[in-house]
Design a protein around this motif. Structure first.
Motif, short mmCIF file in Angstrom:
data_model
loop_
_atom_site.label_atom_id
_atom_site.label_comp_id
_atom_site.label_asym_id
_atom_site.label_seq_id
_atom_site.Cartn_x
_atom_site.Cartn_y
_atom_site.Cartn_z
N LEU A 154 -1.18 -10.99 -1.73
CA LEU A 154 -1.93 -9.89 -1.58
C LEU A 154 -2.71 -9.68 -0.31
CD1 LEU A 154 -2.97 -9.30 -4.96
CD2 LEU A 154 -1.00 -8.24 -4.24
N ARG A 155 -2.72 -8.55 0.23
CA ARG A 155 -3.47 -8.07 1.28
C ARG A 155 -4.65 -7.06 0.58
NH1 ARG A 155 -5.98 -6.97 5.96
NH2 ARG A 155 -5.87 -5.37 7.18
N LEU A 156 -5.97 -7.67 0.41
CA LEU A 156 -6.63 -6.65 -0.48
C LEU A 156 -6.81 -5.24 0.09
CD1 LEU A 156 -9.05 -9.29 -1.85
CD2 LEU A 156 -7.20 -8.46 -2.98
N ALA A 157 -7.21 -5.20 1.48
CA ALA A 157 -7.32 -3.93 2.02
C ALA A 157 -6.45 -2.94 2.00
CB ALA A 157 -7.78 -4.48 3.63
N ASP A 158 -5.11 -3.43 1.80
CA ASP A 158 -3.96 -2.44 1.44
C ASP A 158 -3.95 -1.95 -0.05
OD1 ASP A 158 -3.18 -3.04 4.14
OD2 ASP A 158 -1.60 -4.28 3.61
N LEU A 159 -4.69 -2.44 -0.84
CA LEU A 159 -4.54 -2.04 -2.13
C LEU A 159 -5.58 -0.82 -2.77
CD1 LEU A 159 -4.46 -5.50 -4.05
CD2 LEU A 159 -2.54 -3.93 -3.42
N VAL A 160 -6.36 -0.40 -1.70
CA VAL A 160 -7.21 0.88 -1.71
C VAL A 160 -6.88 1.80 -0.55
CG1 VAL A 160 -9.18 -0.54 -1.13
CG2 VAL A 160 -9.43 1.65 -2.58
N ALA A 161 -6.58 2.92 -0.80
CA ALA A 161 -6.65 3.57 0.29
C ALA A 161 -7.94 4.56 0.71
CB ALA A 161 -5.57 4.79 0.05
N TYR A 162 -8.08 4.95 1.92
CA TYR A 162 -9.11 5.75 2.20
C TYR A 162 -8.85 7.07 1.85
CZ TYR A 162 -11.04 2.12 5.46
OH TYR A 162 -11.62 1.18 6.02
N GLN A 163 -10.19 7.81 1.33
CA GLN A 163 -9.90 9.39 1.07
C GLN A 163 -10.97 10.10 1.54
OE1 GLN A 163 -9.59 9.80 -3.27
NE2 GLN A 163 -8.29 7.87 -3.54
N ASP A 164 -10.51 11.18 2.32
CA ASP A 164 -11.58 11.75 3.08
C ASP A 164 -13.02 12.40 2.31
OD1 ASP A 164 -10.30 11.67 5.36
OD2 ASP A 164 -9.09 13.59 5.16
N GLY A 165 -14.07 11.86 2.77
CA GLY A 165 -15.18 12.64 2.19
C GLY A 165 -15.96 11.82 0.78
#
Length: 111
Positions: free
Chosen positions: A14-25
């Motif tokens: 796994l690439r941990l950073a790829d498992l959660v997306a940015y959401q505006d605000g």
């Protein structure tokens, strides 16, 4: 994330950073492990978002996966970037704030 969905991650690279997306605000999170001995939760913070000062009953290990943030631990301020880790001691006030959008992994070990 339901326990059965977390099981889909087991045994995989796994690439941990790829498992959660940015959401505006806002701040988004995804728990990938949660049991009696501890948890691992991934967070993404939009720019200017953060967590206000608080304490936790357990040590918390935070690793920055992407971007930059500022952390406060017992009145001391540090700037953190991708690849850096800090340990927030149990029962010690701490907080963090995004300098840029950033992602982090939070590991809590319970006693």
């Amino acid at each position: 994330m339901a326990k059965e969905n977390r099981a889909e991650l087991q045994g995989k690279v796994l690439r941990l950073a790829d498992l959660v997306a940015y959401q505006d605000g806002t701040v988004a999170s995804r728990m990938i492990i949660n049991n009696r001995s501890g948890s691992i939760t991934l967070f993404s913070f939009d720019e200017d978002e953060g967590l206000s000062e608080h304490t936790a009953p357990y040590d918390a290990v935070v690793t920055i996966l992407d971007g930059e943030c500022e952390v406060w631990v017992a009145g001391e301020t540090s700037r953190m970037r991708e690849g850096e880790t800090i340990i927030f001691p149990a029962n010690v006030p701490h907080a963090l704030s995004a300098i840029t959008r950033f992602k982090m992994s939070l590991t809590m070990i319970r006693e």
